[in-house]
Design an enzyme around this catalytic site. Structure first.
Site, PDB file in Angstrom:
ATOM      1  N   LYS A 106      24.014 -17.088  -9.007  1.00  0.00           N
ATOM      2  CA  LYS A 106      22.705 -17.073  -9.652  1.00  0.00           C
ATOM      3  C   LYS A 106      22.615 -15.828 -10.494  1.00  0.00           C
ATOM      4  CE  LYS A 106      19.391 -18.897  -6.363  1.00  0.00           C
ATOM      5  NZ  LYS A 106      18.530 -18.397  -5.289  1.00  0.00           N
ATOM      6  N   GLY A 107      22.195 -15.981 -11.757  1.00  0.00           N
ATOM      7  CA  GLY A 107      22.033 -14.798 -12.594  1.00  0.00           C
ATOM      8  C   GLY A 107      20.836 -13.964 -12.132  1.00  0.00           C
TER       9      GLY A 107
ATOM     10  N   GLY B 297      34.267 -13.027 -10.537  1.00  0.00           N
ATOM     11  CA  GLY B 297      34.744 -13.251 -11.895  1.00  0.00           C
ATOM     12  C   GLY B 297      34.186 -12.198 -12.833  1.00  0.00           C
ATOM     13  N   ASP B 298      34.234 -12.463 -14.128  1.00  0.00           N
ATOM     14  CA  ASP B 298      33.812 -11.442 -15.096  1.00  0.00           C
ATOM     15  C   ASP B 298      32.335 -11.041 -14.920  1.00  0.00           C
ATOM     16  OD1 ASP B 298      33.114 -14.010 -15.998  1.00  0.00           O
ATOM     17  OD2 ASP B 298      33.130 -13.411 -18.104  1.00  0.00           O
TER      18      ASP B 298
ATOM     19  N   ASP C 296      37.945 -20.647 -13.795  1.00  0.00           N
ATOM     20  CA  ASP C 296      37.923 -20.636 -15.259  1.00  0.00           C
ATOM     21  C   ASP C 296      39.032 -19.749 -15.850  1.00  0.00           C
ATOM     22  OD1 ASP C 296      35.691 -22.140 -14.903  1.00  0.00           O
ATOM     23  OD2 ASP C 296      34.262 -20.601 -15.491  1.00  0.00           O
TER      24      ASP C 296
ATOM     25  N   ARG D 111      35.400 -44.508 -21.597  1.00  0.00           N
ATOM     26  CA  ARG D 111      34.614 -44.185 -20.393  1.00  0.00           C
ATOM     27  C   ARG D 111      34.793 -42.688 -20.104  1.00  0.00           C
ATOM     28  NH1 ARG D 111      32.771 -48.667 -20.833  1.00  0.00           N
ATOM     29  NH2 ARG D 111      32.640 -50.282 -19.226  1.00  0.00           N
TER      30      ARG D 111
ATOM     31  N   ILE E  85      34.335 -30.716  -7.549  1.00  0.00           N
ATOM     32  CA  ILE E  85      35.582 -30.977  -6.816  1.00  0.00           C
ATOM     33  C   ILE E  85      36.685 -30.034  -7.323  1.00  0.00           C
ATOM     34  CG2 ILE E  85      36.526 -32.797  -8.337  1.00  0.00           C
ATOM     35  CD1 ILE E  85      37.014 -34.326  -5.611  1.00  0.00           C
ATOM     36  N   GLN E  86      36.519 -29.565  -8.569  1.00  0.00           N
ATOM     37  CA  GLN E  86      37.509 -28.649  -9.156  1.00  0.00           C
ATOM     38  C   GLN E  86      37.522 -27.295  -8.457  1.00  0.00           C
ATOM     39  OE1 GLN E  86      37.260 -29.141 -13.810  1.00  0.00           O
ATOM     40  NE2 GLN E  86      35.354 -29.765 -12.847  1.00  0.00           N
TER      41      GLN E  86
HETATM   42  O1  F6P Z   1      32.385 -20.071 -13.222  1.00  0.00           O
HETATM   43  C1  F6P Z   1      32.941 -21.143 -12.571  1.00  0.00           C
HETATM   44  C2  F6P Z   1      32.184 -22.393 -12.794  1.00  0.00           C
HETATM   45  O2  F6P Z   1      32.872 -23.268 -11.985  1.00  0.00           O
HETATM   46  C3  F6P Z   1      32.053 -22.890 -14.230  1.00  0.00           C
HETATM   47  O3  F6P Z   1      33.208 -23.431 -14.759  1.00  0.00           O
HETATM   48  C4  F6P Z   1      30.920 -23.868 -14.094  1.00  0.00           C
HETATM   49  O4  F6P Z   1      30.271 -24.105 -15.301  1.00  0.00           O
HETATM   50  C5  F6P Z   1      30.042 -23.179 -13.137  1.00  0.00           C
HETATM   51  O5  F6P Z   1      30.866 -22.374 -12.327  1.00  0.00           O
HETATM   52  C6  F6P Z   1      29.171 -24.074 -12.327  1.00  0.00           C
HETATM   53  O6  F6P Z   1      28.490 -23.320 -11.414  1.00  0.00           O
HETATM   54  P1  F6P Z   1      27.361 -23.771 -10.398  1.00  0.00           P
HETATM   55  O7  F6P Z   1      27.176 -25.235 -10.518  1.00  0.00           O
HETATM   56  O8  F6P Z   1      27.856 -23.344  -9.070  1.00  0.00           O
HETATM   57  O9  F6P Z   1      26.165 -23.023 -10.810  1.00  0.00           O
END
Ligand code: F6P
Length: 359
Positions: free
Chosen positions: A80-81, A111-112, A137, A275, A282-283
């Site tokens: 969360k920002g 991450g960054d 990412d 489609r 899942i990634q």
């Molecule tokens: O930063 C990783 C990441 O998986 C992004 O690729 C994606 O847009 C985002 O997080 C989604 O985050 P969430 O749904 O957890 O807010």
């Protein structure tokens, strides 16, 4: 030898596979030095909320369970920002939390964005910090790779393989939308390894005509199906940002460009029925692959070694096969690491005949 006796560890931002290997690695290395490790729950929240939320981690947490080898974060995470006008207040609460637990340093898996925010908190509160990069990412700057990327590539490549079968049965062109908010590393790597026909990433503009020309070229070879990989961060073919949708509780959610392109192609091109599959979260899961477990283990060991040497304000990382450390100043200054369009992966994609946009 350093004066370290107690350290905190937290995971911040979107989770990924390999986090638990890194957490258990830190616990192993720190325990051997006689330090106590406090696992902070749910990113920074465990130190900013009342009561504080944490647990003391020992080898027992990981040795008699399969936890270390699983996806997700054992500690929980926070994606969360923070609003700019709340930054100082949260930083102060974070500092109080650290002091209340008597921590001598904090190890941050992030991450960054997390490196940026946590560096701010720790500098303001005078806390020692070591960062460990993680993100599917792979956009954390300076390090060549971050924990979680390779497993996500595996998940995405497997998805390309799976989609191929149904695409073949129905003679369709299938769009697969992958994560990577601002950077196309994940889509590019999965498309290359999976042998996709088209790969669109945020760093390279594309045209509808370019995609259609590639689909026509596929048909000309006699193949009656195709796979198009798109990164969620791409703009429309006109270069407009498809604004992030809001979910039912008003949070911004990324993704959606795959559905947009599907509609556009179905309207403008009759050569294939199209489609779309959005892979979604899942990634971020999947059994951590060798490369991520390896990286998580050595990054954890390096982070503890750096603290023991009295270092602070650095992020461990991988540069041309070497484990190293970057100053957090430099990491923050470098911003998000996008795909270098002159790199060998882009060159290979082109040589293999993939349409990757207009370069
Ligand atoms: O930063 C990783 C990441 O998986 C992004 O690729 C994606 O847009 C985002 O997080 C989604 O985050 P969430 O749904 O957890 O807010």
């Amino acid at each position: 030898m350093s004066e370290i006796k107690k350290i905190g560890i937290l995971t911040s931002g979107g989770d990924c596979s390999g986090l638990n290997v890194a957490i258990s690695g830190v616990v192993k290395a720190a325990t051997l030095k006689g330090w106590t490790v406090y696992g902070i729950h749910n990113g920074t929240e465990g130190l900013t909320e009342t009561p504080l939320s944490y647990e003391v981690l020992t080898l027992q947490n990981f040795s008699d369970t399969p936890w270390a080898k699983t996806a997700g974060s054992y500690l929980g995470s926070l994606n969360k920002g923070i609003k700019a006008d709340q930054l100082d207040a949260v930083a102060d609460r974070f500092g109080q939390g650290v002091r209340q637990l008597g921590l001598d340093a904090v190890i941050v898996l992030g991450g960054d964005g997390s490196m940026n925010v946590l560096k701010y908190y720790c500098t303001r509160a005078g806390i020692k910090m070591i960062g460990i990069p993680k993100t599917i990412d792979n956009d954390t700057p300076l390090t060549d790779f971050s924990i979680g990327f390779e497993t996500a590539c595996q998940v995405c490549m497997d998805a390309v393989d799976s989609i191929n079968w149904t695409a073949r049965s129905h003679h369709r062109a299938m769009i697969i939308e992958m994560m990577g908010r601002d950077a196309g590393h994940l889509a590019l790597h999965a498309a290359l390894a999976g042998g996709a026909d088209v790969c669109l990433i945020p760093e390279i503009p594309y045209t509808l005509d370019g995609i259609i020309a590639k689909l026509e070229a596929v048909k000309a070879t006699g193949r009656t199906h195709a796979v198009i990989v798109v990164s969620e961060g791409i703009k429309t073919e006109k270069g407009e940002v498809l604004s992030a949708a809001k979910n039912l509780v008003g949070e911004k959610v990324h993704g959606g460009i795959g559905d947009y392109l599907t509609a556009l192609l179905n309207e403008n091109y009759k050569g294939f029925q199209i489609r779309c599959t959005r892979l979604g979260h899942i990634q971020r899961s999947g059994h951590p692959v060798f490369a991520d477990r390896m990286m998580a283990s050595v990054f954890a060991a390096k982070a503890v070694e750096l603290l023991d040497e009295g270092k602070t304000n650095v992020m461990v990382g991988l540069k041309q096969g070497e484990i190293t450390a970057f100053s957090l100043e430099d990491v923050v200054a470098a911003g998000t690491k996008g795909v270098d369009v002159k790199n060998d992966y882009i060159k290979a994609a082109k040589l293999l005949g993939m349409y990757i946009g207009e370069l």
